[in-house]
Design a protein around this motif. Sequence first.
Motif, mmCIF file in Angstrom:
data_model
loop_
_atom_site.group_PDB
_atom_site.id
_atom_site.type_symbol
_atom_site.label_atom_id
_atom_site.label_comp_id
_atom_site.label_asym_id
_atom_site.label_seq_id
_atom_site.Cartn_x
_atom_site.Cartn_y
_atom_site.Cartn_z
ATOM 1 N N UNK A 1 0.857 -1.181 0.000
ATOM 2 C CA UNK A 1 0.000 0.000 0.000
ATOM 3 C C UNK A 1 0.895 1.234 0.000
ATOM 4 N N UNK A 2 0.252 2.384 -0.015
ATOM 5 C CA UNK A 2 0.956 3.660 0.063
ATOM 6 C C UNK A 2 0.365 4.415 1.239
ATOM 7 N N UNK A 3 1.213 4.847 2.172
ATOM 8 C CA UNK A 3 0.757 5.560 3.361
ATOM 9 C C UNK A 3 1.727 6.705 3.582
ATOM 10 N N UNK A 4 1.273 7.936 3.352
ATOM 11 C CA UNK A 4 2.135 9.097 3.515
ATOM 12 C C UNK A 4 1.506 10.085 4.488
ATOM 13 N N UNK B 1 7.856 19.235 13.377
ATOM 14 C CA UNK B 1 7.858 17.804 13.043
ATOM 15 C C UNK B 1 6.539 17.119 13.429
ATOM 16 N N UNK B 2 5.488 17.901 13.610
ATOM 17 C CA UNK B 2 4.166 17.380 13.968
ATOM 18 C C UNK B 2 3.443 16.878 12.718
ATOM 19 N N UNK B 3 2.800 15.717 12.829
ATOM 20 C CA UNK B 3 2.006 15.186 11.724
ATOM 21 C C UNK B 3 0.752 16.051 11.583
ATOM 22 N N UNK B 4 0.530 16.575 10.377
ATOM 23 C CA UNK B 4 -0.609 17.446 10.101
ATOM 24 C C UNK B 4 -1.730 16.723 9.373
ATOM 25 N N UNK B 5 -1.409 15.623 8.719
ATOM 26 C CA UNK B 5 -2.412 14.883 7.969
ATOM 27 C C UNK B 5 -1.811 13.630 7.383
ATOM 28 N N UNK B 6 -2.676 12.793 6.839
ATOM 29 C CA UNK B 6 -2.225 11.521 6.275
ATOM 30 C C UNK B 6 -3.191 11.061 5.192
ATOM 31 N N UNK B 7 -2.691 10.166 4.370
ATOM 32 C CA UNK B 7 -3.510 9.506 3.349
ATOM 33 C C UNK B 7 -2.936 8.115 3.136
ATOM 34 N N UNK B 8 -3.820 7.179 2.851
ATOM 35 C CA UNK B 8 -3.353 5.833 2.543
ATOM 36 C C UNK B 8 -4.192 5.251 1.417
ATOM 37 N N UNK B 9 -3.557 4.376 0.664
ATOM 38 C CA UNK B 9 -4.231 3.690 -0.426
ATOM 39 C C UNK B 9 -3.690 2.286 -0.597
ATOM 40 N N UNK B 10 -4.577 1.347 -0.759
ATOM 41 C CA UNK B 10 -4.195 -0.057 -0.942
ATOM 42 C C UNK B 10 -4.002 -0.381 -2.413
ATOM 43 N N UNK B 11 -2.965 -1.168 -2.691
ATOM 44 C CA UNK B 11 -2.750 -1.688 -4.046
ATOM 45 C C UNK B 11 -3.673 -2.897 -4.214
#
Length: 152
Positions: A44-47, A55-65
């Motif tokens: 998958x892709x997870x960024x 260095x705080x995480x502001x957001x995310x997205x993930x997608x499965x192959x």
Amino acid sequence: MYHIRFAKKEDVEKIAEIEKVSYSAPWSQTAFKFEISKSQAGESIFVVAVADETNEVLGYIMGDKIVDFIHVSNIAVVPTSRKQGIGNALLSKLEEEALKLGMSTFTLEVRAVNTSAVNLYKRHGYEEKGRREKYYENKDDAIIMWKKDKSL
């Protein structure tokens, strides 16, 4: 400013916090750890978007192959950082990474009532291809959207 990079196990706590304030049925930290493992294994892709100064995480997205397409399964941005282009940048990065893998077709479900998200996806070339009635836990309908990047 911020930069986008692949998610790491150390990001899980902040990702789960963003998830809790973004969704009425949030994913667990265990689920996110599993998703990061899948991304690290190339399944998958997870960024994440990370603030340069803190260095705080502001957001995310993930997608499965999934065979020959990417299923965008989750995206969220911390409420105080919304409407600043982070969701757009995350979606662009996921698509860019997928194209590097030779995958140019994308699909997702989005709440029909979430016009901001629907409009984001339309700006990226996603088209409504169907609906799932009462798909979400609160009985909201989902719009099924697809995109085929013709650059490959």
